[in-house]
Design a protein around this motif. Sequence first.
Motif, PDB file in Angstrom:
ATOM      1  N   UNK A   1      35.622 -26.152   9.775  1.00 18.23           N
ATOM      2  CA  UNK A   1      35.937 -25.017   8.820  1.00 18.23           C
ATOM      3  C   UNK A   1      37.272 -24.412   9.261  1.00 18.23           C
ATOM      4  N   UNK A   2      38.214 -25.018   9.716  1.00 17.51           N
ATOM      5  CA  UNK A   2      39.682 -24.515   9.920  1.00 17.51           C
ATOM      6  C   UNK A   2      39.560 -23.419  10.567  1.00 17.51           C
ATOM      7  N   UNK A   3      38.850 -23.480  11.936  1.00 17.84           N
ATOM      8  CA  UNK A   3      38.872 -22.448  12.810  1.00 17.84           C
ATOM      9  C   UNK A   3      39.466 -22.830  13.952  1.00 17.84           C
ATOM     10  N   UNK A   4      38.769 -23.778  14.650  1.00 16.52           N
ATOM     11  CA  UNK A   4      39.165 -24.237  16.156  1.00 16.52           C
ATOM     12  C   UNK A   4      39.528 -25.619  16.266  1.00 16.52           C
ATOM     13  N   UNK A   5      40.577 -25.844  16.673  1.00 17.48           N
ATOM     14  CA  UNK A   5      40.823 -27.398  17.132  1.00 17.48           C
ATOM     15  C   UNK A   5      40.492 -27.874  18.506  1.00 17.48           C
ATOM     16  N   UNK A   6      40.128 -29.043  18.597  1.00 17.43           N
ATOM     17  CA  UNK A   6      40.058 -29.577  19.905  1.00 17.43           C
ATOM     18  C   UNK A   6      40.842 -30.783  20.113  1.00 17.43           C
ATOM     19  N   UNK A   7      41.339 -31.049  21.342  1.00 21.48           N
ATOM     20  CA  UNK A   7      42.207 -32.109  21.748  1.00 21.48           C
ATOM     21  C   UNK A   7      41.810 -32.621  23.052  1.00 21.48           C
ATOM     22  N   UNK A   8      41.765 -33.954  23.555  1.00 21.33           N
ATOM     23  CA  UNK A   8      41.506 -34.444  24.705  1.00 21.33           C
ATOM     24  C   UNK A   8      42.816 -34.542  25.553  1.00 21.33           C
ATOM     25  N   UNK A   9      43.081 -34.200  26.775  1.00 24.28           N
ATOM     26  CA  UNK A   9      44.306 -34.374  27.570  1.00 24.28           C
ATOM     27  C   UNK A   9      44.191 -35.194  28.614  1.00 24.28           C
ATOM     28  N   UNK A  10      45.406 -35.855  29.007  1.00 15.83           N
ATOM     29  CA  UNK A  10      45.350 -36.520  29.991  1.00 15.83           C
ATOM     30  C   UNK A  10      46.657 -35.963  30.900  1.00 15.83           C
ATOM     31  N   UNK A  11      46.288 -35.919  32.174  1.00 16.87           N
ATOM     32  CA  UNK A  11      47.220 -35.381  33.133  1.00 16.87           C
ATOM     33  C   UNK A  11      48.335 -36.321  33.482  1.00 16.87           C
TER      34      UNK A  11
END
Length: 107
Positions: A93-103
Amino acid sequence: MYDEFPHAVRFQSVQRVPDGGGGFTNTFVPYTTIYGFLDTPTSNERYQAHQLSNPLDRYLYYPYRNDITSAMRVVCEGEVYELGGKPEDQGGQHEIMRVALKLVQNG
């Protein structure tokens, strides 16, 4: 907006800079600061990620934008994270993005 995205998140991009000896080295430089939400994955999600040799420490949610790449890294609350893949448009919907992160560096 600050209720939904309470964390100030700094993105850094890679830049080639001269090393003084005729060559180049890669260094991270500030790219942009935005507000996002750092979420902790469930223990099951972490376990499954580690089984696939793809460590997962956090999820980052942020308002839609298409200039963030998997080559960048994130600094938030003194910790440094690598992006664990390409950011995804949640629901398309071009509203919220998500990405996985590695410390990669603990504050």
